[in-house]
Write a protein that holds these residues in place. Sequence first.
Motif, PDB file in Angstrom:
ATOM      1  N   LEU A  48      39.362  47.562  46.152  1.00 28.65           N
ATOM      2  CA  LEU A  48      40.484  46.630  46.023  1.00 28.65           C
ATOM      3  C   LEU A  48      40.012  45.303  45.434  1.00 28.65           C
ATOM      4  O   LEU A  48      40.672  44.735  44.558  1.00 28.65           O
ATOM      5  CB  LEU A  48      41.138  46.408  47.383  1.00 28.65           C
ATOM      6  N   MET A  49      38.845  44.849  45.855  1.00 30.49           N
ATOM      7  CA  MET A  49      38.320  43.589  45.330  1.00 30.49           C
ATOM      8  C   MET A  49      37.981  43.710  43.851  1.00 30.49           C
ATOM      9  O   MET A  49      38.215  42.775  43.075  1.00 30.49           O
ATOM     10  CB  MET A  49      37.081  43.162  46.133  1.00 30.49           C
ATOM     11  N   VAL A  50      37.464  44.842  43.427  1.00 35.55           N
ATOM     12  CA  VAL A  50      37.167  45.054  42.006  1.00 35.55           C
ATOM     13  C   VAL A  50      38.451  45.001  41.180  1.00 35.55           C
ATOM     14  O   VAL A  50      38.477  44.405  40.095  1.00 35.55           O
ATOM     15  CB  VAL A  50      36.425  46.396  41.802  1.00 35.55           C
ATOM     16  N   ILE A  51      39.517  45.603  41.683  1.00 33.68           N
ATOM     17  CA  ILE A  51      40.800  45.566  40.971  1.00 33.68           C
ATOM     18  C   ILE A  51      41.305  44.135  40.859  1.00 33.68           C
ATOM     19  O   ILE A  51      41.737  43.700  39.787  1.00 33.68           O
ATOM     20  CB  ILE A  51      41.828  46.469  41.680  1.00 33.68           C
ATOM     21  N   ILE A  52      41.244  43.386  41.955  1.00 33.43           N
ATOM     22  CA  ILE A  52      41.706  41.990  41.934  1.00 33.43           C
ATOM     23  C   ILE A  52      40.853  41.165  40.976  1.00 33.43           C
ATOM     24  O   ILE A  52      41.383  40.393  40.166  1.00 33.43           O
ATOM     25  CB  ILE A  52      41.685  41.395  43.363  1.00 33.43           C
ATOM     26  N   LEU A  53      39.538  41.319  41.033  1.00 32.14           N
ATOM     27  CA  LEU A  53      38.657  40.568  40.128  1.00 32.14           C
ATOM     28  C   LEU A  53      38.911  40.941  38.671  1.00 32.14           C
ATOM     29  O   LEU A  53      38.910  40.074  37.792  1.00 32.14           O
ATOM     30  CB  LEU A  53      37.189  40.819  40.473  1.00 32.14           C
ATOM     31  N   GLY A  54      39.140  42.213  38.410  1.00 31.30           N
ATOM     32  CA  GLY A  54      39.410  42.652  37.041  1.00 31.30           C
ATOM     33  C   GLY A  54      40.679  42.039  36.483  1.00 31.30           C
ATOM     34  O   GLY A  54      40.692  41.516  35.360  1.00 31.30           O
ATOM     35  N   HIS A  55      41.738  42.069  37.260  1.00 29.61           N
ATOM     36  CA  HIS A  55      43.012  41.514  36.780  1.00 29.61           C
ATOM     37  C   HIS A  55      42.950  39.994  36.614  1.00 29.61           C
ATOM     38  O   HIS A  55      43.448  39.456  35.626  1.00 29.61           O
ATOM     39  CB  HIS A  55      44.151  41.904  37.715  1.00 29.61           C
ATOM     40  N   THR A  56      42.354  39.313  37.578  1.00 28.16           N
ATOM     41  CA  THR A  56      42.271  37.861  37.446  1.00 28.16           C
ATOM     42  C   THR A  56      41.340  37.460  36.302  1.00 28.16           C
ATOM     43  O   THR A  56      41.584  36.473  35.626  1.00 28.16           O
ATOM     44  CB  THR A  56      41.821  37.197  38.763  1.00 28.16           C
ATOM     45  N   SER A  57      40.292  38.239  36.079  1.00 24.49           N
ATOM     46  CA  SER A  57      39.401  37.956  34.944  1.00 24.49           C
ATOM     47  C   SER A  57      40.132  38.119  33.618  1.00 24.49           C
ATOM     48  O   SER A  57      39.967  37.311  32.699  1.00 24.49           O
ATOM     49  CB  SER A  57      38.190  38.885  34.965  1.00 24.49           C
ATOM     50  N   LEU A  58      40.942  39.167  33.513  1.00 25.31           N
ATOM     51  CA  LEU A  58      41.733  39.361  32.291  1.00 25.31           C
ATOM     52  C   LEU A  58      42.700  38.202  32.069  1.00 25.31           C
ATOM     53  O   LEU A  58      42.872  37.736  30.939  1.00 25.31           O
ATOM     54  CB  LEU A  58      42.488  40.679  32.345  1.00 25.31           C
ATOM     55  N   GLU A  59      43.330  37.746  33.125  1.00 22.61           N
ATOM     56  CA  GLU A  59      44.235  36.594  33.000  1.00 22.61           C
ATOM     57  C   GLU A  59      43.469  35.342  32.578  1.00 22.61           C
ATOM     58  O   GLU A  59      43.943  34.545  31.774  1.00 22.61           O
ATOM     59  CB  GLU A  59      44.971  36.341  34.319  1.00 22.61           C
ATOM     60  N   PHE A  60      42.284  35.150  33.136  1.00 23.78           N
ATOM     61  CA  PHE A  60      41.442  34.005  32.795  1.00 23.78           C
ATOM     62  C   PHE A  60      41.065  34.037  31.315  1.00 23.78           C
ATOM     63  O   PHE A  60      41.213  33.047  30.600  1.00 23.78           O
ATOM     64  CB  PHE A  60      40.194  34.024  33.680  1.00 23.78           C
ATOM     65  N   VAL A  61      40.597  35.199  30.848  1.00 25.95           N
ATOM     66  CA  VAL A  61      40.214  35.345  29.442  1.00 25.95           C
ATOM     67  C   VAL A  61      41.428  35.190  28.536  1.00 25.95           C
ATOM     68  O   VAL A  61      41.352  34.558  27.478  1.00 25.95           O
ATOM     69  CB  VAL A  61      39.513  36.706  29.205  1.00 25.95           C
ATOM     70  N   GLU A  62      42.564  35.732  28.950  1.00 25.10           N
ATOM     71  CA  GLU A  62      43.785  35.587  28.157  1.00 25.10           C
ATOM     72  C   GLU A  62      44.165  34.118  27.989  1.00 25.10           C
ATOM     73  O   GLU A  62      44.506  33.680  26.886  1.00 25.10           O
ATOM     74  CB  GLU A  62      44.936  36.332  28.823  1.00 25.10           C
ATOM     75  N   VAL A  78      46.247  32.499  44.108  1.00 23.45           N
ATOM     76  CA  VAL A  78      46.466  32.995  45.470  1.00 23.45           C
ATOM     77  C   VAL A  78      45.928  34.418  45.610  1.00 23.45           C
ATOM     78  O   VAL A  78      45.287  34.759  46.609  1.00 23.45           O
ATOM     79  CB  VAL A  78      47.971  32.933  45.833  1.00 23.45           C
ATOM     80  N   LEU A  79      46.174  35.246  44.600  1.00 21.18           N
ATOM     81  CA  LEU A  79      45.673  36.618  44.640  1.00 21.18           C
ATOM     82  C   LEU A  79      44.149  36.641  44.693  1.00 21.18           C
ATOM     83  O   LEU A  79      43.558  37.370  45.500  1.00 21.18           O
ATOM     84  CB  LEU A  79      46.166  37.399  43.419  1.00 21.18           C
ATOM     85  N   LEU A  80      43.503  35.839  43.870  1.00 24.41           N
ATOM     86  CA  LEU A  80      42.045  35.820  43.840  1.00 24.41           C
ATOM     87  C   LEU A  80      41.462  35.319  45.159  1.00 24.41           C
ATOM     88  O   LEU A  80      40.618  35.981  45.765  1.00 24.41           O
ATOM     89  CB  LEU A  80      41.539  34.954  42.685  1.00 24.41           C
ATOM     90  N   PHE A  81      41.903  34.158  45.617  1.00 24.60           N
ATOM     91  CA  PHE A  81      41.316  33.591  46.831  1.00 24.60           C
ATOM     92  C   PHE A  81      41.740  34.363  48.081  1.00 24.60           C
ATOM     93  O   PHE A  81      40.966  34.507  49.029  1.00 24.60           O
ATOM     94  CB  PHE A  81      41.633  32.102  46.936  1.00 24.60           C
ATOM     95  N   GLY A  82      42.955  34.887  48.087  1.00 25.97           N
ATOM     96  CA  GLY A  82      43.375  35.752  49.190  1.00 25.97           C
ATOM     97  C   GLY A  82      42.583  37.046  49.206  1.00 25.97           C
ATOM     98  O   GLY A  82      42.204  37.545  50.273  1.00 25.97           O
ATOM     99  N   GLY A  83      42.324  37.609  48.029  1.00 23.28           N
ATOM    100  CA  GLY A  83      41.518  38.823  47.931  1.00 23.28           C
ATOM    101  C   GLY A  83      40.094  38.590  48.399  1.00 23.28           C
ATOM    102  O   GLY A  83      39.513  39.444  49.085  1.00 23.28           O
TER     103      GLY A  83
END
Length: 105
Positions: A48-62, A78-83
């Motif tokens: 679950l943490m890998v999925i959250i990190l992957g999505h937030t990383s994509l948003e960051f790069v975008e 919130v998703l990143l820090f909550g995750g």
Amino acid sequence: AFLHEKFGERFRSWAAKTPAVFPRRLRWRKPPLPFSFRNALRREYGGLMVIILGHTSLEFVESLIVYRRVVWEPFWAVLLFGGIAAYFTLRTLKRRTSLLNVPGR
């Protein structure tokens, strides 16, 4: 062809009784153990943490590509820090307590 080469007659026998696309309802058997949310949390918190990190990383790069600066949207923050908080909480519970342990598993 690959699986038939690798496993031979065992694969042919399995393929003959296993539907390719839609499962047969009449052959479905109830699993021996019921679903356990605690067991899922104990075993899958890393994924679950890998999925959250992957999505937030994509948003960051975008945001870096599109806006040429870092844009922190509240949802992703919130998703990143909550995750991260959930990850370390579940990891601690798994290692130091028996709260996530399910008898028989």
